[in-house]
Design a protein around this motif. Structure first.
Motif, PDB file in Angstrom:
ATOM      1  N   SER A  50       0.838  -1.209   0.000  1.00 13.31           N
ATOM      2  CA  SER A  50       0.000   0.000   0.000  1.00 13.31           C
ATOM      3  C   SER A  50       0.867   1.250   0.000  1.00 13.31           C
ATOM      4  O   SER A  50       0.564   2.231  -0.695  1.00 13.31           O
ATOM      5  N   ARG A  51       1.945   1.228   0.784  1.00 13.95           N
ATOM      6  CA  ARG A  51       2.853   2.383   0.809  1.00 13.95           C
ATOM      7  C   ARG A  51       3.562   2.542  -0.537  1.00 13.95           C
ATOM      8  O   ARG A  51       3.708   3.664  -1.042  1.00 13.95           O
ATOM      9  N   CYS A  52       3.978   1.435  -1.130  1.00 17.43           N
ATOM     10  CA  CYS A  52       4.611   1.507  -2.453  1.00 17.43           C
ATOM     11  C   CYS A  52       3.650   2.087  -3.488  1.00 17.43           C
ATOM     12  O   CYS A  52       4.038   2.936  -4.308  1.00 17.43           O
ATOM     13  N   LEU A  53       2.398   1.646  -3.459  1.00 15.56           N
ATOM     14  CA  LEU A  53       1.412   2.146  -4.415  1.00 15.56           C
ATOM     15  C   LEU A  53       1.145   3.632  -4.196  1.00 15.56           C
ATOM     16  O   LEU A  53       0.963   4.390  -5.157  1.00 15.56           O
ATOM     17  N   GLN A  54       1.123   4.048  -2.931  1.00 16.82           N
ATOM     18  CA  GLN A  54       0.915   5.463  -2.635  1.00 16.82           C
ATOM     19  C   GLN A  54       2.030   6.310  -3.248  1.00 16.82           C
ATOM     20  O   GLN A  54       1.771   7.352  -3.871  1.00 16.82           O
ATOM     21  N   ILE A  55       3.258   5.874  -3.096  1.00 23.87           N
ATOM     22  CA  ILE A  55       4.398   6.617  -3.636  1.00 23.87           C
ATOM     23  C   ILE A  55       4.404   6.564  -5.156  1.00 23.87           C
ATOM     24  O   ILE A  55       4.684   7.564  -5.830  1.00 23.87           O
ATOM     25  N   GLN A  56       4.087   5.411  -5.731  1.00 25.65           N
ATOM     26  CA  GLN A  56       4.001   5.290  -7.184  1.00 25.65           C
ATOM     27  C   GLN A  56       2.947   6.240  -7.744  1.00 25.65           C
ATOM     28  O   GLN A  56       3.158   6.883  -8.784  1.00 25.65           O
ATOM     29  N   ASP A  79       1.333  11.086 -10.683  1.00 25.31           N
ATOM     30  CA  ASP A  79       0.603  12.355 -10.680  1.00 25.31           C
ATOM     31  C   ASP A  79       1.518  13.538 -10.969  1.00 25.31           C
ATOM     32  O   ASP A  79       1.062  14.573 -11.478  1.00 25.31           O
ATOM     33  N   ALA A  80       2.820  13.384 -10.645  1.00 27.11           N
ATOM     34  CA  ALA A  80       3.789  14.449 -10.903  1.00 27.11           C
ATOM     35  C   ALA A  80       4.313  14.417 -12.335  1.00 27.11           C
ATOM     36  O   ALA A  80       5.160  15.241 -12.709  1.00 27.11           O
ATOM     37  N   GLY A  81       3.834  13.473 -13.135  1.00 23.98           N
ATOM     38  CA  GLY A  81       4.256  13.397 -14.527  1.00 23.98           C
ATOM     39  C   GLY A  81       5.427  12.489 -14.776  1.00 23.98           C
ATOM     40  O   GLY A  81       5.960  12.449 -15.890  1.00 23.98           O
ATOM     41  N   PHE A  82       5.847  11.737 -13.756  1.00 25.64           N
ATOM     42  CA  PHE A  82       6.956  10.811 -13.959  1.00 25.64           C
ATOM     43  C   PHE A  82       6.471   9.643 -14.813  1.00 25.64           C
ATOM     44  O   PHE A  82       5.317   9.203 -14.679  1.00 25.64           O
ATOM     45  N   PRO A  83       7.322   9.114 -15.705  1.00 21.63           N
ATOM     46  CA  PRO A  83       6.882   8.049 -16.614  1.00 21.63           C
ATOM     47  C   PRO A  83       6.726   6.701 -15.905  1.00 21.63           C
ATOM     48  O   PRO A  83       7.684   5.928 -15.772  1.00 21.63           O
ATOM     49  N   ALA A  93      21.039   8.285 -14.964  1.00 21.22           N
ATOM     50  CA  ALA A  93      21.215   9.012 -13.701  1.00 21.22           C
ATOM     51  C   ALA A  93      20.291  10.215 -13.619  1.00 21.22           C
ATOM     52  O   ALA A  93      19.740  10.516 -12.549  1.00 21.22           O
ATOM     53  N   ARG A  94      20.123  10.924 -14.718  1.00 19.57           N
ATOM     54  CA  ARG A  94      19.234  12.093 -14.710  1.00 19.57           C
ATOM     55  C   ARG A  94      17.789  11.680 -14.448  1.00 19.57           C
ATOM     56  O   ARG A  94      17.034  12.393 -13.770  1.00 19.57           O
ATOM     57  N   LEU A  95      17.391  10.531 -14.980  1.00 19.30           N
ATOM     58  CA  LEU A  95      16.029  10.045 -14.737  1.00 19.30           C
ATOM     59  C   LEU A  95      15.845   9.717 -13.257  1.00 19.30           C
ATOM     60  O   LEU A  95      14.816  10.060 -12.656  1.00 19.30           O
ATOM     61  N   LEU A  96      16.828   9.063 -12.662  1.00 15.71           N
ATOM     62  CA  LEU A  96      16.749   8.769 -11.234  1.00 15.71           C
ATOM     63  C   LEU A  96      16.715  10.059 -10.418  1.00 15.71           C
ATOM     64  O   LEU A  96      15.948  10.170  -9.451  1.00 15.71           O
ATOM     65  N   ALA A  97      17.513  11.045 -10.803  1.00 16.48           N
ATOM     66  CA  ALA A  97      17.522  12.323 -10.088  1.00 16.48           C
ATOM     67  C   ALA A  97      16.153  12.988 -10.143  1.00 16.48           C
ATOM     68  O   ALA A  97      15.687  13.571  -9.156  1.00 16.48           O
ATOM     69  N   GLY A  98      15.491  12.894 -11.289  1.00 16.80           N
ATOM     70  CA  GLY A  98      14.154  13.464 -11.406  1.00 16.80           C
ATOM     71  C   GLY A  98      13.171  12.792 -10.470  1.00 16.80           C
ATOM     72  O   GLY A  98      12.326  13.453  -9.855  1.00 16.80           O
ATOM     73  N   LEU A  99      13.279  11.471 -10.346  1.00 16.43           N
ATOM     74  CA  LEU A  99      12.394  10.748  -9.427  1.00 16.43           C
ATOM     75  C   LEU A  99      12.693  11.123  -7.980  1.00 16.43           C
ATOM     76  O   LEU A  99      11.768  11.372  -7.187  1.00 16.43           O
ATOM     77  N   MET A 100      13.963  11.190  -7.627  1.00 14.80           N
ATOM     78  CA  MET A 100      14.335  11.513  -6.249  1.00 14.80           C
ATOM     79  C   MET A 100      13.867  12.916  -5.866  1.00 14.80           C
ATOM     80  O   MET A 100      13.495  13.167  -4.711  1.00 14.80           O
ATOM     81  N   GLY A 136      13.506   6.358 -28.016  1.00 10.82           N
ATOM     82  CA  GLY A 136      14.683   7.151 -28.362  1.00 10.82           C
ATOM     83  C   GLY A 136      15.451   7.472 -27.088  1.00 10.82           C
ATOM     84  O   GLY A 136      15.764   6.589 -26.291  1.00 10.82           O
ATOM     85  N   ASP A 137      15.752   8.756 -26.886  1.00 13.32           N
ATOM     86  CA  ASP A 137      16.444   9.177 -25.670  1.00 13.32           C
ATOM     87  C   ASP A 137      15.482   9.601 -24.567  1.00 13.32           C
ATOM     88  O   ASP A 137      15.924  10.020 -23.491  1.00 13.32           O
ATOM     89  N   LEU A 138      14.185   9.506 -24.832  1.00 19.49           N
ATOM     90  CA  LEU A 138      13.200   9.960 -23.856  1.00 19.49           C
ATOM     91  C   LEU A 138      12.662   8.785 -23.042  1.00 19.49           C
ATOM     92  O   LEU A 138      12.353   7.727 -23.590  1.00 19.49           O
ATOM     93  N   PRO A 139      12.530   8.961 -21.732  1.00 20.94           N
ATOM     94  CA  PRO A 139      12.003   7.869 -20.905  1.00 20.94           C
ATOM     95  C   PRO A 139      10.535   7.618 -21.187  1.00 20.94           C
ATOM     96  O   PRO A 139       9.745   8.550 -21.304  1.00 20.94           O
ATOM     97  N   TRP A 140      10.174   6.335 -21.258  1.00 24.31           N
ATOM     98  CA  TRP A 140       8.798   5.956 -21.529  1.00 24.31           C
ATOM     99  C   TRP A 140       8.140   5.350 -20.292  1.00 24.31           C
ATOM    100  O   TRP A 140       6.997   5.665 -19.982  1.00 24.31           O
TER     101      TRP A 140
END
Length: 311
Positions: A61-67, A72-76, A117-124, A204-208
């Motif tokens: 439930s906590r994992c789903l809440q964070i996901q 909702d923030a637009g992360f892929p 790394a940039r994708l991970l930074a965006g999530l963090m 391509g170079d964009l995260p999906w």
């Protein structure tokens, strides 16, 4: 192969929660522990992904809440559609939007390191305000100091195997890494604990899509980044990235976050970079698989330990 009894239980849950539709069993996926994936073609909601895994409803439930916060923030990533329900004792089921497609990167490590790394930074950055409570123990490939006091987290199946098959230097490196990470006093944050190429999809170079949200962890930021720097290029066969690639990953992450790690954080990152490979090298030895992670670990460990401040 999904047991018929499980299929029937999942199908009944889907009918009850998602309405009438057709269930299809997909292959099992590794994520924290082995999980089963299903596709449900719902008459009311369209195609939905259903996931069944051995875990607790509280943690999932906590994992789903964070996901959901990340989506909702637009992360892929897929967005959870249901709560975590208990399918049977110790087995949890939930559903999320169907997010298929994209390509898994399988090319050069060095060129891919900064992008990953940039994708991970965006999530963090999205998750930096989230409390690390409720996520429980990290998965075994991130669990370097289990509460039992043993070197490796408890796993009855693995622990019953012949441990003499594991080379002594793997245990020695693991002890050094465990001791170094136990010294840390860095604050815990929420992050993705299985940042491998096999869990990421690109157009391509964009995260999906980023998958495997059951592997969220509560660990120091530098440790999360470090472990990712060692594992980020792993596809179907986990290995250890080159030292150059790990260095590029750690540097690119800091640049994306616009801050430099302290000396302590640098050392923690390099120490944590070894643990997923240690976990995989031990597994290769016990199951007598090709020594992909083991060979990379044996070659790279001295320099990585030196960068981790381990004499």
């Amino acid at each position: 192969m999904v047991l018929r009894s499980m299929f029937v239980e999942v199908e009944a849950w889907c009918f009850r929660v998602l309405g009438h539709g057709t269930l299809t069993s997909l292959r099992a996926e590794a994520g924290g522990q082995m999980s089963h994936q299903f596709r449900y073609d719902s008459d009311e909601q369209g195609t939905v992904a259903v996931k069944v895994r051995p875990d607790s409803t509280d943690r999932i439930s906590r994992c789903l809440q964070i996901q959901r916060i990340a989506a909702d923030a637009g992360f892929p990533c897929a967005r959870p559609l249901t709560r975590a329900d208990l399918l049977e004792p110790g087995v949890v089921v939930s559903a999320e939007t169907w997010l298929a497609g994209g390509e898994m990167h399988s090319g050069g490590e060095v060129s891919f390191a900064a992008r990953s790394a940039r994708l991970l930074a965006g999530l963090m950055e999205i998750l930096e305000s989230q409390s690390p409570t409720g996520l429980g123990a990290p998965p075994p490939w991130m669990h370097w100091n289990p509460p039992t006091g043993g070197l490796w987290p408890t796993n009855p199946v693995v622990d019953a195997m012949n441990q003499d098959l594991v080379p002594g230097h793997v245990h020695d490196i693991a002890r050094s890494v465990s001791r170094r990470l136990a010294q840390g006093v860095l604050p815990l944050v929420v992050g993705h604990g299985d940042w491998e190429s096999q869990n990421l999809r690109w157009q391509g170079d964009l995260p999906w899509a980023v998958h495997d949200w059951d592997s969220l962890v509560a660990l120091p930021e530098a440790a999360i980044v470090g472990a990712a720097s060692g594992a980020f290029a792993s596809t179907a066969t986990p290995t250890l990235s080159t030292i150059e690639s790990s260095g590029n990953f750690i540097d690119a992450y800091q640049q994306a976050r616009d801050r430099r790690f302290t000396d302590e954080e640098q050392e923690v990152a390099w120490a944590a970079s070894l643990w997923p490979a240690l976990h995989n090298a031990r597994g290769e030895s016990l199951f007598q698989s090709p020594p992909v992670a083991l060979d990379a670990l044996t070659c790279q460990a001295p320099e990585r330990l030196q960068r981790a401040g381990v004499p």
